[in-house]
Write a protein that holds these residues in place. Structure first.
Motif, PDB file in Angstrom:
ATOM      1  N   MET A  18       1.117  -1.143 -15.174  1.00 30.24           N
ATOM      2  CA  MET A  18       0.119  -1.217 -14.138  1.00 30.24           C
ATOM      3  C   MET A  18      -0.739  -2.521 -14.352  1.00 30.24           C
ATOM      4  SD  MET A  18      -0.959   2.369 -13.157  1.00 30.24           S
ATOM      5  CE  MET A  18      -0.159   3.677 -12.419  1.00 30.24           C
ATOM      6  N   SER A  19      -0.818  -3.098 -15.818  1.00 30.03           N
ATOM      7  CA  SER A  19      -1.372  -4.072 -16.062  1.00 30.03           C
ATOM      8  C   SER A  19      -1.113  -5.396 -15.318  1.00 30.03           C
ATOM      9  CB  SER A  19      -1.523  -4.428 -17.369  1.00 30.03           C
ATOM     10  OG  SER A  19      -0.173  -5.000 -18.024  1.00 30.03           O
ATOM     11  N   TYR A  20       0.173  -5.340 -14.777  1.00 30.51           N
ATOM     12  CA  TYR A  20       0.744  -6.467 -14.156  1.00 30.51           C
ATOM     13  C   TYR A  20       0.123  -6.367 -12.577  1.00 30.51           C
ATOM     14  CZ  TYR A  20       4.323  -7.199 -17.754  1.00 30.51           C
ATOM     15  OH  TYR A  20       4.753  -7.321 -18.867  1.00 30.51           O
ATOM     16  N   ALA A  21      -0.411  -7.665 -12.126  1.00 34.73           N
ATOM     17  CA  ALA A  21      -0.983  -7.957 -10.983  1.00 34.73           C
ATOM     18  C   ALA A  21      -0.343  -7.282  -9.757  1.00 34.73           C
ATOM     19  CB  ALA A  21      -1.364  -9.233 -10.508  1.00 34.73           C
ATOM     20  N   ASP A  22       1.192  -7.811  -9.562  1.00 33.68           N
ATOM     21  CA  ASP A  22       1.879  -7.190  -8.545  1.00 33.68           C
ATOM     22  C   ASP A  22       2.077  -5.589  -8.469  1.00 33.68           C
ATOM     23  OD1 ASP A  22       3.644  -7.471 -10.811  1.00 33.68           O
ATOM     24  OD2 ASP A  22       5.268  -7.133  -9.652  1.00 33.68           O
ATOM     25  N   VAL A  23       2.308  -4.954  -9.774  1.00 30.70           N
ATOM     26  CA  VAL A  23       2.244  -3.570  -9.886  1.00 30.70           C
ATOM     27  C   VAL A  23       1.113  -2.824  -9.343  1.00 30.70           C
ATOM     28  CG1 VAL A  23       2.929  -1.635 -11.219  1.00 30.70           C
ATOM     29  CG2 VAL A  23       4.182  -3.631 -11.508  1.00 30.70           C
ATOM     30  N   PHE A  24      -0.018  -3.313 -10.092  1.00 31.65           N
ATOM     31  CA  PHE A  24      -1.451  -2.926  -9.676  1.00 31.65           C
ATOM     32  C   PHE A  24      -1.800  -2.793  -8.219  1.00 31.65           C
ATOM     33  CE2 PHE A  24      -6.047  -2.660  -9.007  1.00 31.65           C
ATOM     34  CZ  PHE A  24      -6.420  -1.887 -10.165  1.00 31.65           C
ATOM     35  N   ALA A  25      -1.584  -4.264  -7.622  1.00 29.16           N
ATOM     36  CA  ALA A  25      -1.846  -4.105  -6.275  1.00 29.16           C
ATOM     37  C   ALA A  25      -0.926  -3.410  -5.403  1.00 29.16           C
ATOM     38  CB  ALA A  25      -1.447  -5.551  -5.762  1.00 29.16           C
ATOM     39  N   ASP A  26       0.429  -3.319  -5.743  1.00 27.36           N
ATOM     40  CA  ASP A  26       1.345  -2.438  -5.061  1.00 27.36           C
ATOM     41  C   ASP A  26       0.773  -1.034  -4.989  1.00 27.36           C
ATOM     42  OD1 ASP A  26       3.869  -1.607  -3.440  1.00 27.36           O
ATOM     43  OD2 ASP A  26       4.866  -1.369  -5.526  1.00 27.36           O
ATOM     44  N   CYS A  27       0.420  -0.370  -5.860  1.00 26.84           N
ATOM     45  CA  CYS A  27      -0.118   0.907  -6.284  1.00 26.84           C
ATOM     46  C   CYS A  27      -1.271   1.058  -5.362  1.00 26.84           C
ATOM     47  CB  CYS A  27      -0.690   1.192  -7.656  1.00 26.84           C
ATOM     48  SG  CYS A  27       0.961   1.438  -8.683  1.00 26.84           S
ATOM     49  N   ILE A  28      -2.156   0.095  -5.281  1.00 23.84           N
ATOM     50  CA  ILE A  28      -3.439   0.303  -4.251  1.00 23.84           C
ATOM     51  C   ILE A  28      -2.917   0.303  -2.831  1.00 23.84           C
ATOM     52  CG2 ILE A  28      -5.356  -0.952  -3.507  1.00 23.84           C
ATOM     53  CD1 ILE A  28      -5.890   0.332  -6.393  1.00 23.84           C
ATOM     54  N   ASN A  29      -2.163  -0.766  -2.529  1.00 24.03           N
ATOM     55  CA  ASN A  29      -1.592  -0.850  -1.210  1.00 24.03           C
ATOM     56  C   ASN A  29      -0.781   0.233  -0.758  1.00 24.03           C
ATOM     57  OD1 ASN A  29      -2.830  -3.461  -0.796  1.00 24.03           O
ATOM     58  ND2 ASN A  29      -0.976  -4.267  -1.472  1.00 24.03           N
ATOM     59  N   THR A  30       0.019   0.928  -1.795  1.00 22.59           N
ATOM     60  CA  THR A  30       0.798   1.963  -1.004  1.00 22.59           C
ATOM     61  C   THR A  30      -0.124   3.281  -1.038  1.00 22.59           C
ATOM     62  OG1 THR A  30       2.749   1.126  -2.192  1.00 22.59           O
ATOM     63  CG2 THR A  30       2.716   3.597  -1.878  1.00 22.59           C
ATOM     64  N   LEU A  31      -1.092   3.810  -2.048  1.00 24.01           N
ATOM     65  CA  LEU A  31      -1.644   4.889  -2.005  1.00 24.01           C
ATOM     66  C   LEU A  31      -3.044   4.713  -1.171  1.00 24.01           C
ATOM     67  CD1 LEU A  31      -0.855   5.582  -5.772  1.00 24.01           C
ATOM     68  CD2 LEU A  31       0.136   6.157  -3.823  1.00 24.01           C
ATOM     69  N   VAL A  32      -3.691   3.717  -1.538  1.00 22.00           N
ATOM     70  CA  VAL A  32      -4.989   3.668  -0.726  1.00 22.00           C
ATOM     71  C   VAL A  32      -4.974   3.151   0.685  1.00 22.00           C
ATOM     72  CG1 VAL A  32      -7.520   2.501  -0.983  1.00 22.00           C
ATOM     73  CG2 VAL A  32      -6.214   3.167  -2.920  1.00 22.00           C
ATOM     74  N   TYR A  33      -4.158   2.055   0.949  1.00 15.44           N
ATOM     75  CA  TYR A  33      -4.088   1.484   2.025  1.00 15.44           C
ATOM     76  C   TYR A  33      -2.660   1.948   2.877  1.00 15.44           C
ATOM     77  CZ  TYR A  33      -8.138  -1.277   0.200  1.00 15.44           C
ATOM     78  OH  TYR A  33      -9.187  -1.789  -0.210  1.00 15.44           O
ATOM     79  N   VAL A  34      -2.352   3.090   2.701  1.00 16.48           N
ATOM     80  CA  VAL A  34      -1.358   3.471   3.378  1.00 16.48           C
ATOM     81  C   VAL A  34       0.032   2.563   3.816  1.00 16.48           C
ATOM     82  CG1 VAL A  34      -0.831   5.315   5.161  1.00 16.48           C
ATOM     83  CG2 VAL A  34      -2.891   4.907   4.531  1.00 16.48           C
TER      84      VAL A  34
END
Length: 283
Positions: A12-28
């Motif tokens: 999750m420390s990788y920017a692309d993985v972190f952003a993907d988690c936020i986009n997928t879970l928080v921003y539907v």
């Protein structure tokens, strides 16, 4: 558990993985957070309770706009959810806001979520008000207390609709935890091979993931690796392990267990453990 916690942080420390988690879970699923617009944020904050104490969250990144922090995102990985989990979330957010009080820079918001890896359902309070009610605070007094809600995402129980939104390596993890294979993502490139396989090994206890990754990395020598290539290597290893299991069962005269091993995935895993044959679950 400690090893698993560390490997979650690495991926999750990788920017692309972190952003993907936020986009997928928080921003539907909406691509609202661009990894190129983020930078690592401190995971340590301080609070005073008699003396100064420090606390650490798992992974955190800033969203920056023209050099100014616009938001801070925090992802907390949990392998054991606590009844007072909402207080942990509030403390992380409060630590960030406390540091902003005397910073002199524009104030920014803090968004915090919890990713649960337990594989268990949980009935922990989902809000501060709910926790207070459980602890005897009169309902009529809640209107005078600011509420805070807890966003918990259970990785072992994510519907396909949600998992299909992942575009990073985290999608491999989510699919495997819920389906037991990577088939839906055979045509997807693996970006962070070592971090992904370390995480898979920590989650499953199966060393096949890292063993085969190392072989493939050596073979490809810096070239892109697609999941279908990785699956092929895992399948070869899996077939060898299954053959070994069946031979052992035949030698022991356990015909009924042979049929179980062929037909029942969970029984096969149990037999691998019983006969000390490494459990490979990517057939």
């Amino acid at each position: 558990m400690a090893e698993k916690d560390v490997t979650e942080k690495i991926l999750m420390s990788y920017a692309d993985v972190f952003a993907d988690c936020i986009n997928t879970l928080v921003y539907v699923g909406e691509r609202q957070l661009d990894p190129d617009d983020t930078q690592p944020a401190p995971t340590e904050s301080f609070y005073k309770a008699g003396k100064v104490h420090n606390q650490f969250c798992d992974v955190s990144r800033y969203l920056t706009k023209e050099g100014t922090i616009a938001l801070q995102y925090i992802i907390e990985n949990e392998t054991e959810l606590e009844e007072r989990q909402i207080l942990r979330k509030i403390s992380y957010q409060g630590g960030s806001y406390r540091q902003q009080m005397e910073s002199g820079v524009p104030v920014y918001g803090v968004i915090a979520i919890v990713i649960d890896w337990t594989g268990k359902t949980s009935r922990i309070p989902q809000s501060l008000h709910e926790l207070l009610l459980r602890n005897g605070v009169p309902p009529e007094k809640l209107k005078e207390i600011d509420d805070s809600r807890l966003a918990v995402y259970h990785m072992n129980n994510l519907p396909l609709e949600i998992r299909s939104r992942f575009t990073s390596d985290m999608g491999f993890v989510a699919d495997y935890l819920n389906e037991g294979n990577f088939e839906r993502r055979k045509g997807q490139d693996i970006v962070h091979m070592e971090a992904l396989c370390d995480m898979m090994e920590a989650i499953t206890g199966d060393t096949a993931f890292t063993e085969q990754a190392n072989k493939l990395l050596e073979k490809k020598k810096g070239k892109k690796i697609m999941m279908c290539e990785y699956i092929s290597q895992l399948e070869v290893r899996g077939e060898a392990k299954l053959t070994s299991l069946l031979e052992r069962l035949y030698d022991l005269g356990r015909g009924e267990d042979v049929e179980l091993a062929v037909r029942d995935w969970d029984a096969r895993a149990r037999l691998y453990r019983e006969l000390s044959i490494p459990d490979h679950r990517c057939e």
